[in-house]
Design a protein around this motif. Structure first.
Motif, PDB file in Angstrom:
ATOM      1  N   PRO A 186       0.811  -1.229   0.000  1.00  0.00           N
ATOM      2  CA  PRO A 186       0.000   0.000   0.000  1.00  0.00           C
ATOM      3  C   PRO A 186       0.845   1.281   0.000  1.00  0.00           C
ATOM      4  O   PRO A 186       0.718   2.125   0.874  1.00  0.00           O
ATOM      5  N   THR A 187       1.701   1.423  -0.987  1.00  0.00           N
ATOM      6  CA  THR A 187       2.478   2.649  -1.103  1.00  0.00           C
ATOM      7  C   THR A 187       1.615   3.740  -1.722  1.00  0.00           C
ATOM      8  O   THR A 187       0.590   3.467  -2.357  1.00  0.00           O
ATOM      9  N   ARG A 188       2.043   4.957  -1.560  1.00  0.00           N
ATOM     10  CA  ARG A 188       1.258   6.087  -2.056  1.00  0.00           C
ATOM     11  C   ARG A 188       1.093   6.040  -3.575  1.00  0.00           C
ATOM     12  O   ARG A 188       0.012   6.311  -4.097  1.00  0.00           O
ATOM     13  N   ILE A 189       2.147   5.695  -4.313  1.00  0.00           N
ATOM     14  CA  ILE A 189       2.068   5.690  -5.772  1.00  0.00           C
ATOM     15  C   ILE A 189       1.123   4.581  -6.260  1.00  0.00           C
ATOM     16  O   ILE A 189       0.361   4.779  -7.207  1.00  0.00           O
ATOM     17  N   VAL A 190       1.142   3.429  -5.604  1.00  0.00           N
ATOM     18  CA  VAL A 190       0.225   2.342  -5.974  1.00  0.00           C
ATOM     19  C   VAL A 190      -1.214   2.775  -5.724  1.00  0.00           C
ATOM     20  O   VAL A 190      -2.105   2.537  -6.555  1.00  0.00           O
ATOM     21  N   LEU A 191      -1.454   3.425  -4.607  1.00  0.00           N
ATOM     22  CA  LEU A 191      -2.806   3.895  -4.297  1.00  0.00           C
ATOM     23  C   LEU A 191      -3.271   4.953  -5.297  1.00  0.00           C
ATOM     24  O   LEU A 191      -4.423   4.947  -5.727  1.00  0.00           O
ATOM     25  N   LEU A 192      -2.389   5.861  -5.682  1.00  0.00           N
ATOM     26  CA  LEU A 192      -2.771   6.903  -6.644  1.00  0.00           C
ATOM     27  C   LEU A 192      -3.064   6.317  -8.028  1.00  0.00           C
ATOM     28  O   LEU A 192      -4.047   6.691  -8.669  1.00  0.00           O
ATOM     29  N   TYR A 193      -2.219   5.407  -8.492  1.00  0.00           N
ATOM     30  CA  TYR A 193      -2.465   4.782  -9.792  1.00  0.00           C
ATOM     31  C   TYR A 193      -3.741   3.936  -9.770  1.00  0.00           C
ATOM     32  O   TYR A 193      -4.530   3.950 -10.717  1.00  0.00           O
ATOM     33  N   GLY A 194      -3.922   3.182  -8.688  1.00  0.00           N
ATOM     34  CA  GLY A 194      -5.133   2.363  -8.573  1.00  0.00           C
ATOM     35  C   GLY A 194      -6.390   3.205  -8.517  1.00  0.00           C
ATOM     36  O   GLY A 194      -7.396   2.889  -9.161  1.00  0.00           O
ATOM     37  N   THR A 195      -6.333   4.291  -7.756  1.00  0.00           N
ATOM     38  CA  THR A 195      -7.479   5.186  -7.660  1.00  0.00           C
ATOM     39  C   THR A 195      -7.804   5.801  -9.018  1.00  0.00           C
ATOM     40  O   THR A 195      -8.963   5.842  -9.435  1.00  0.00           O
ATOM     41  N   SER A 196      -6.778   6.262  -9.703  1.00  0.00           N
ATOM     42  CA  SER A 196      -6.987   6.856 -11.032  1.00  0.00           C
ATOM     43  C   SER A 196      -7.575   5.841 -11.997  1.00  0.00           C
ATOM     44  O   SER A 196      -8.484   6.159 -12.776  1.00  0.00           O
ATOM     45  N   LEU A 197      -7.095   4.624 -11.942  1.00  0.00           N
ATOM     46  CA  LEU A 197      -7.595   3.584 -12.833  1.00  0.00           C
ATOM     47  C   LEU A 197      -9.051   3.240 -12.532  1.00  0.00           C
ATOM     48  O   LEU A 197      -9.865   3.081 -13.447  1.00  0.00           O
ATOM     49  N   ILE A 198      -9.400   3.146 -11.270  1.00  0.00           N
ATOM     50  CA  ILE A 198     -10.784   2.835 -10.884  1.00  0.00           C
ATOM     51  C   ILE A 198     -11.732   3.933 -11.357  1.00  0.00           C
ATOM     52  O   ILE A 198     -12.797   3.665 -11.919  1.00  0.00           O
ATOM     53  N   VAL A 199     -11.356   5.190 -11.139  1.00  0.00           N
ATOM     54  CA  VAL A 199     -12.230   6.300 -11.550  1.00  0.00           C
ATOM     55  C   VAL A 199     -12.331   6.364 -13.071  1.00  0.00           C
ATOM     56  O   VAL A 199     -13.407   6.593 -13.629  1.00  0.00           O
ATOM     57  N   SER A 200     -11.227   6.131 -13.771  1.00  0.00           N
ATOM     58  CA  SER A 200     -11.247   6.172 -15.239  1.00  0.00           C
ATOM     59  C   SER A 200     -12.138   5.083 -15.825  1.00  0.00           C
ATOM     60  O   SER A 200     -12.963   5.351 -16.713  1.00  0.00           O
TER      61      SER A 200
END
Length: 99
Positions: free
Chosen positions: A41-55
């Protein structure tokens, strides 16, 4: 403009929404629910995952008006007009993040 070019524009708009959507912080804070345990659960993984889910969510939700349009007009195939309806819906979903 052929449907493939319009679809690339739809993908670009949905990717943009993945970065600017007001839903990004909500999905980010819900990471313990959607993040698998084997992923760090690193910050970059969370940001990429969040962006992918919203997209991806934007891509799927914006397809609903195009499907309804095709059903109401009795079209048998997806054409340029249906793709523009899809693009318009994606743009409308992206506007709250841009304002």
């Amino acid at each position: 403009m052929n449907p493939q070019t319009i679809f690339i524009a739809i993908l670009g708009v949905t990717l943009l929404n993945g970065f600017v959507s007001p839903m990004v912080p909500l999905v980010f804070f819900m990471a313990p629910i959607w993040l698998p345990e084997f992923v760090p659960p690193t910050r970059i993984v969370l940001l990429y995952g969040t962006s992918l889910i919203v997209s991806v969510s934007t891509l799927m939700v914006s397809a609903v008006p195009a499907g309804i349009f095709e059903r109401l007009t009795g079209r048998q195939e997806t054409d340029q007009t249906s793709m523009f309806v899809w693009l318009g819906a994606a743009i409308l979903l992206t506007l709250p993040g841009l304002i």
